[in-house]
Design a protein around this motif. Structure first.
Motif, PDB file in Angstrom:
ATOM      1  N   ALA A   1      12.857  -0.561  20.463  1.00 57.22           N
ATOM      2  CA  ALA A   1      12.926  -1.790  21.233  1.00 57.22           C
ATOM      3  C   ALA A   1      14.440  -2.249  21.611  1.00 57.22           C
ATOM      4  O   ALA A   1      14.545  -2.906  22.447  1.00 57.22           O
ATOM      5  N   ALA A   2      15.281  -1.530  20.734  1.00 60.88           N
ATOM      6  CA  ALA A   2      16.680  -1.794  21.333  1.00 60.88           C
ATOM      7  C   ALA A   2      17.029  -1.340  22.328  1.00 60.88           C
ATOM      8  O   ALA A   2      17.677  -1.759  23.297  1.00 60.88           O
ATOM      9  N   ILE A   3      16.478   0.006  22.790  1.00 61.97           N
ATOM     10  CA  ILE A   3      16.604   0.842  24.067  1.00 61.97           C
ATOM     11  C   ILE A   3      16.197   0.390  25.304  1.00 61.97           C
ATOM     12  O   ILE A   3      16.457   0.591  26.255  1.00 61.97           O
ATOM     13  N   VAL A   4      14.856  -0.308  24.939  1.00 58.68           N
ATOM     14  CA  VAL A   4      14.188  -1.037  25.925  1.00 58.68           C
ATOM     15  C   VAL A   4      14.949  -2.082  26.399  1.00 58.68           C
ATOM     16  O   VAL A   4      15.008  -2.511  27.780  1.00 58.68           O
ATOM     17  N   GLN A   5      15.799  -3.004  25.638  1.00 55.26           N
ATOM     18  CA  GLN A   5      16.756  -3.914  25.994  1.00 55.26           C
ATOM     19  C   GLN A   5      17.990  -3.653  26.507  1.00 55.26           C
ATOM     20  O   GLN A   5      18.469  -4.247  27.519  1.00 55.26           O
ATOM     21  N   ASP A   6      18.358  -2.380  25.985  1.00 57.37           N
ATOM     22  CA  ASP A   6      19.628  -1.826  26.795  1.00 57.37           C
ATOM     23  C   ASP A   6      19.584  -0.434  26.806  1.00 57.37           C
ATOM     24  O   ASP A   6      19.955   0.153  25.921  1.00 57.37           O
ATOM     25  N   SER A   7      18.981  -0.010  27.697  1.00 57.01           N
ATOM     26  CA  SER A   7      18.858   1.651  27.869  1.00 57.01           C
ATOM     27  C   SER A   7      20.267   2.368  27.721  1.00 57.01           C
ATOM     28  O   SER A   7      20.296   3.681  27.586  1.00 57.01           O
ATOM     29  N   GLY A   8      21.413   1.627  27.680  1.00 62.51           N
ATOM     30  CA  GLY A   8      22.542   2.375  27.757  1.00 62.51           C
ATOM     31  C   GLY A   8      23.233   2.192  26.130  1.00 62.51           C
ATOM     32  O   GLY A   8      24.494   2.789  26.048  1.00 62.51           O
ATOM     33  N   TYR A   9      22.467   1.816  25.492  1.00 65.04           N
ATOM     34  CA  TYR A   9      23.056   1.817  23.958  1.00 65.04           C
ATOM     35  C   TYR A   9      23.048   2.805  23.421  1.00 65.04           C
ATOM     36  O   TYR A   9      22.144   3.231  22.585  1.00 65.04           O
ATOM     37  N   SER A  10      24.055   3.848  23.487  1.00 66.78           N
ATOM     38  CA  SER A  10      23.814   5.171  22.899  1.00 66.78           C
ATOM     39  C   SER A  10      24.112   5.198  21.346  1.00 66.78           C
ATOM     40  O   SER A  10      23.295   6.077  21.118  1.00 66.78           O
ATOM     41  N   ALA A  11      24.426   4.113  20.560  1.00 68.85           N
ATOM     42  CA  ALA A  11      24.324   4.258  19.257  1.00 68.85           C
ATOM     43  C   ALA A  11      22.805   4.005  18.870  1.00 68.85           C
ATOM     44  O   ALA A  11      22.544   4.836  17.794  1.00 68.85           O
ATOM     45  N   ALA A  12      21.986   3.256  19.749  1.00 69.84           N
ATOM     46  CA  ALA A  12      20.860   3.351  19.304  1.00 69.84           C
ATOM     47  C   ALA A  12      20.046   4.670  19.801  1.00 69.84           C
ATOM     48  O   ALA A  12      19.016   5.039  19.000  1.00 69.84           O
ATOM     49  N   TRP A  13      20.274   5.071  20.495  1.00 67.79           N
ATOM     50  CA  TRP A  13      19.649   6.523  21.080  1.00 67.79           C
ATOM     51  C   TRP A  13      19.767   7.441  19.875  1.00 67.79           C
ATOM     52  O   TRP A  13      18.962   8.215  19.477  1.00 67.79           O
ATOM     53  N   LYS A  14      21.279   7.387  19.539  1.00 70.35           N
ATOM     54  CA  LYS A  14      21.599   8.406  18.446  1.00 70.35           C
ATOM     55  C   LYS A  14      20.578   8.333  17.195  1.00 70.35           C
ATOM     56  O   LYS A  14      20.266   9.179  16.539  1.00 70.35           O
ATOM     57  N   LEU A  15      20.529   7.037  16.691  1.00 72.57           N
ATOM     58  CA  LEU A  15      19.767   6.925  15.411  1.00 72.57           C
ATOM     59  C   LEU A  15      18.147   6.835  15.499  1.00 72.57           C
ATOM     60  O   LEU A  15      17.566   7.242  14.977  1.00 72.57           O
ATOM     61  N   LEU A  16      17.810   6.731  16.989  1.00 76.48           N
ATOM     62  CA  LEU A  16      16.572   6.831  17.273  1.00 76.48           C
ATOM     63  C   LEU A  16      16.219   8.583  17.232  1.00 76.48           C
ATOM     64  O   LEU A  16      15.176   8.940  16.561  1.00 76.48           O
ATOM     65  N   GLY A  17      17.020   9.209  17.768  1.00 78.92           N
ATOM     66  CA  GLY A  17      17.127  10.847  17.682  1.00 78.92           C
ATOM     67  C   GLY A  17      16.740  11.109  16.124  1.00 78.92           C
ATOM     68  O   GLY A  17      15.949  11.890  15.631  1.00 78.92           O
ATOM     69  N   LYS A  18      17.684  10.521  15.400  1.00 81.63           N
ATOM     70  CA  LYS A  18      17.702  10.795  13.777  1.00 81.63           C
ATOM     71  C   LYS A  18      16.294  10.351  13.073  1.00 81.63           C
ATOM     72  O   LYS A  18      15.799  11.198  12.338  1.00 81.63           O
ATOM     73  N   SER A  19      16.195   9.371  13.547  1.00 83.15           N
ATOM     74  CA  SER A  19      14.602   8.663  12.777  1.00 83.15           C
ATOM     75  C   SER A  19      13.366   9.590  13.402  1.00 83.15           C
ATOM     76  O   SER A  19      12.604   9.804  12.459  1.00 83.15           O
ATOM     77  N   LEU A  20      13.743  10.001  14.486  1.00 87.55           N
ATOM     78  CA  LEU A  20      12.210  10.802  14.990  1.00 87.55           C
ATOM     79  C   LEU A  20      12.339  12.270  14.506  1.00 87.55           C
ATOM     80  O   LEU A  20      11.422  12.682  14.116  1.00 87.55           O
ATOM     81  N   ALA A  21      13.648  12.769  14.195  1.00 89.74           N
ATOM     82  CA  ALA A  21      13.746  13.935  13.389  1.00 89.74           C
ATOM     83  C   ALA A  21      13.161  13.907  12.118  1.00 89.74           C
ATOM     84  O   ALA A  21      12.697  14.926  11.524  1.00 89.74           O
ATOM     85  N   GLN A  22      13.613  12.855  11.444  1.00 83.30           N
ATOM     86  CA  GLN A  22      13.041  12.656   9.976  1.00 83.30           C
ATOM     87  C   GLN A  22      11.431  12.448   9.976  1.00 83.30           C
ATOM     88  O   GLN A  22      10.771  12.871   9.025  1.00 83.30           O
ATOM     89  N   LEU A  23      10.947  12.031  11.097  1.00 81.74           N
ATOM     90  CA  LEU A  23       9.403  12.014  11.124  1.00 81.74           C
ATOM     91  C   LEU A  23       8.884  13.295  11.581  1.00 81.74           C
ATOM     92  O   LEU A  23       7.493  13.443  11.876  1.00 81.74           O
TER      93      LEU A  23
END
Length: 119
Positions: free
Chosen positions: A43-65
């Motif tokens: 949801a954060a990156i839908v609102q701001d696709s340039g939010y690199s910190a959100a992309w980083k944590l999204l990658g981490k959360s998806l890796a954990q899944l």
């Protein structure tokens, strides 16, 4: 009342923002709830696709899944977002995380130009 409760109240009151979603995602990730974390980080990156910190944590959360393709996609998009903003440190970190993930999964890296966008 904890941070998550406060953030969820803000969200319920209609004060949705990329920062609020990032904060929720980060807090859920601290609790090892990668599913809820990834929902808020998306949801954060839908609102701001340039939010690199959100992309980083999204990658981490998806890796954990164990969503390796999703994590690769998130890191790839995050590297592009960070590079576009001149955020060299974030791009470097995600490049390292991406490389480790690809090596661990024994998959070929996904070129940034061909990576599909994560909604």
């Amino acid at each position: 009342m904890g941070k998550i409760d406060n953030f969820e109240k803000l969200l319920a009151s209609g004060k949705d923002s990329a920062l609020l979603r990032f904060s929720l995602g980060h807090e859920y990730l601290k609790l090892d709830d990668a599913t809820k974390a990834s929902e808020h980080l998306r949801a954060a990156i839908v609102q701001d696709s340039g939010y690199s910190a959100a992309w980083k944590l999204l990658g981490k959360s998806l890796a954990q899944l164990n969503d390796v393709p999703g994590a690769i996609e998130a890191y790839t998009q995050g590297i592009a977002a960070a590079s576009a903003k001149g955020d060299k440190q974030a791009a470097k970190e995600m490049t390292i995380f991406l490389r480790r993930l690809v090596m661990a999964a024994a998959l070929p890296p996904c070129p940034p130009a061909q990576a599909p966008k994560v909604p």
